[in-house]
Design a protein around this motif. Sequence first.
Motif, PDB file in Angstrom:
ATOM      1  N   ARG A 258      15.687 -70.403 -17.664  1.00  0.00           N
ATOM      2  CA  ARG A 258      14.625 -71.113 -16.930  1.00  0.00           C
ATOM      3  C   ARG A 258      15.083 -71.537 -15.530  1.00  0.00           C
ATOM      4  NH1 ARG A 258      11.460 -74.749 -21.522  1.00  0.00           N
ATOM      5  NH2 ARG A 258      11.453 -73.145 -23.142  1.00  0.00           N
TER       6      ARG A 258
ATOM      7  N   ALA B 130      12.973 -70.597 -12.167  1.00  0.00           N
ATOM      8  CA  ALA B 130      12.536 -71.688 -11.289  1.00  0.00           C
ATOM      9  C   ALA B 130      12.854 -71.450  -9.819  1.00  0.00           C
ATOM     10  CB  ALA B 130      13.170 -72.999 -11.745  1.00  0.00           C
TER      11      ALA B 130
ATOM     12  N   LEU C 251      12.984 -79.449 -14.663  1.00  0.00           N
ATOM     13  CA  LEU C 251      12.923 -78.483 -15.758  1.00  0.00           C
ATOM     14  C   LEU C 251      12.765 -79.187 -17.105  1.00  0.00           C
ATOM     15  CD1 LEU C 251      15.671 -75.963 -14.578  1.00  0.00           C
ATOM     16  CD2 LEU C 251      13.222 -75.486 -14.815  1.00  0.00           C
TER      17      LEU C 251
ATOM     18  N   GLU D 264       9.156 -80.316 -17.279  1.00  0.00           N
ATOM     19  CA  GLU D 264       8.286 -79.164 -17.516  1.00  0.00           C
ATOM     20  C   GLU D 264       8.424 -78.664 -18.954  1.00  0.00           C
ATOM     21  OE1 GLU D 264       9.344 -76.274 -14.610  1.00  0.00           O
ATOM     22  OE2 GLU D 264       8.229 -77.245 -12.978  1.00  0.00           O
TER      23      GLU D 264
END
Length: 280
Positions: A130, A134, A257, A260
């Motif tokens: 991730r 990002a 992160l 999210e």
Amino acid sequence: MFFELALEDLTQAADLFRPIHDATAGVDGWVSLEVSPLLADDTAGTIKAAAQLFARAQRPNLFIKIPGTGAGIPAIEASIFAGVPINVTLLFSREHYIAAAEAYMRGIERRIAAGLDPKVASVASIFVSRWDVAVTDKASDQFRNRLGIAIAMRTYKAYRDLLASPRWQKLAASGARPQRLLWASTGTKDPAASDILYIQALAAPDTINTMPEKTLLAFAEHGKVNDVLPVDEGYAEAVLAEFTREGINDEALAAELQREGTAAFAKSWHDLMSRISAKS
């Protein structure tokens, strides 16, 4: 209704893995069940749910997943003290990992002080790919698919340092088991990159890699481990310094992160509840 179905599914999985669990003296052969993602900011609710789910499952090789959020960290400590095996999820950085590891050790230290068995299993799950998703549109092409691995390398160094620390050695001497580092989100998201990028890069002693099936089969077909992950963090810090120059603040991004990830888990939960409600 969801937890009835989930417990039926996961207790069957736990039973299938039980011979592995027994043969490895509890090191391997685990399955995981998460508490409701809606409890991410509720410490007391998380502690209660973790205890209830573990008690209902009645399987020694079932981890309860708790996110490593601000509210989750004290819940992890309390749950470990209560003897509930914990898979700490939604960790994105070295600092997130250290917070989870310290919560685990505090729980074990409290058990030892209370005369309880210090053997309570735990894993700390670092989400890797991730990071690269990002920053796809935020950094130059030369930096593609490098940030997640650098963050993982930095975290692995902290993990090895912790296992060598006097604090952990004292717990180990009392019979405690190390909380193992787990690489999560290791499927390659960039179609231009190797489909086993994160598997080969993160091969390391005393770690777990939860590969998606597609990635697992790809590695079985053409994967090869040439080197194990180095403990020296010089390379990782050099890469992270390059990203800083590109305008990427890894500390701020780790927090983003995690937020999210928490929101995505909650959305999936709401979608699932709507689906079950409609079908019932």
